[in-house]
Motif scaffolding. Sequence first.
Motif, PDB file in Angstrom:
ATOM      1  N   ILE A   1       0.823  -1.206   0.000  1.00  0.00           N
ATOM      2  CA  ILE A   1       0.000   0.000   0.000  1.00  0.00           C
ATOM      3  C   ILE A   1       0.862   1.264   0.000  1.00  0.00           C
ATOM      4  O   ILE A   1       1.781   1.412   0.804  1.00  0.00           O
ATOM      5  N   SER A   2       0.535   2.183  -0.888  1.00  0.00           N
ATOM      6  CA  SER A   2       1.239   3.460  -0.951  1.00  0.00           C
ATOM      7  C   SER A   2       0.773   4.349   0.193  1.00  0.00           C
ATOM      8  O   SER A   2      -0.385   4.595   0.341  1.00  0.00           O
ATOM      9  N   SER A   3       1.680   4.831   1.019  1.00  0.00           N
ATOM     10  CA  SER A   3       1.311   5.848   2.021  1.00  0.00           C
ATOM     11  C   SER A   3       2.535   6.485   2.640  1.00  0.00           C
ATOM     12  O   SER A   3       3.051   7.464   2.105  1.00  0.00           O
ATOM     13  N   THR A   4       3.048   5.963   3.739  1.00  0.00           N
ATOM     14  CA  THR A   4       4.031   6.706   4.524  1.00  0.00           C
ATOM     15  C   THR A   4       5.414   6.797   3.891  1.00  0.00           C
ATOM     16  O   THR A   4       6.168   7.720   4.205  1.00  0.00           O
ATOM     17  N   ILE A   5       5.760   5.859   3.009  1.00  0.00           N
ATOM     18  CA  ILE A   5       7.091   5.913   2.409  1.00  0.00           C
ATOM     19  C   ILE A   5       7.273   7.187   1.595  1.00  0.00           C
ATOM     20  O   ILE A   5       8.354   7.773   1.562  1.00  0.00           O
ATOM     21  N   PHE A   6       6.209   7.639   0.935  1.00  0.00           N
ATOM     22  CA  PHE A   6       6.292   8.887   0.182  1.00  0.00           C
ATOM     23  C   PHE A   6       6.748  10.018   1.092  1.00  0.00           C
ATOM     24  O   PHE A   6       7.634  10.805   0.739  1.00  0.00           O
ATOM     25  N   GLY A   7       6.143  10.105   2.267  1.00  0.00           N
ATOM     26  CA  GLY A   7       6.535  11.144   3.212  1.00  0.00           C
ATOM     27  C   GLY A   7       7.968  10.975   3.686  1.00  0.00           C
ATOM     28  O   GLY A   7       8.706  11.953   3.809  1.00  0.00           O
TER      29      GLY A   7
END
Length: 293
Positions: A225-231
């Motif tokens: 799932i795409s989420s916190t790694i972007f941040g």
Amino acid sequence: MKSALSLGLFSLLAIAAPIVHSEIYTLGDSLSDAGSLGITYTDPSGVNPLVSGKTWIQDLTSSTPAFCDDRKQCPWDPRTYYYRDGNNYAVGGAGVMFDSTDSHTPNTFTSLGSQISALINSGKLKGGDAITILMGSNDVLAAATKPGSSQAVVNAATSFVHYVSVLAAQPSHPHIYVFTLPDLGQSPFGRSTADSGASLSQLAQIFNSEITAGLRNTSGVKFVISSTIFGELSQQLLNYPIYCTKVIDTAHACGSTANPVLQGPVNLLFADPLHPSRVAHAMIADRVRNVIK
């Protein structure tokens, strides 16, 4: 359109200890393309070595295209495009609902359904194999330019669920890792649009909701799932300036003397307004490594 128009910044669902797989096959677009069109999308023409080289899946595996990547040696037609013993079927520009329109490789059958058919028909799948799938960004970006964009994205997601279900039902029972789409509205391209990416964010969310609901109870399917790694990555790497339209070099932020000079070595988050840099790909691989072995 030639580029896959995708990002690759992921966080992971809570998943049990990684399984050691016999072989890993890859389906997708330019984010996972190991050079099927003669390039990788971390290395478009003129890019500095800081944003060139392998994609994330190549950091995890010895991923190579499953078809001819030498135009001097191969006839480029639908009958021979997929062949030999490679394991990476991803092609830059491909979508769930359409093939790549790269002018050098017409009618190459690179849509998700075509990639899945090619892998199944290869006879290579066996027990213990894994398959990574990251596809849909091109469908979202294409839909965003037309009326009825939400329904077009739902249609793409419905097809995605169908294709993955067919793959999951194969006698070899492959382990399938489905990557949801990142927030395309937060890409440099998205932030440069008239609504600052709001529409792209909404469409990506629609796609993700549809595929997670449709595949939630499908045996053998796990989600990344795409989420916190972007941040995380955006805090560690220099973001691509919103006003850029070309790839970055290390002398000037967008290759123009009118733009600010970057001092010293720079780790860039994006290679262009839509694709992660080589450094970002390596960091993505680090985070995925504990899930896919």
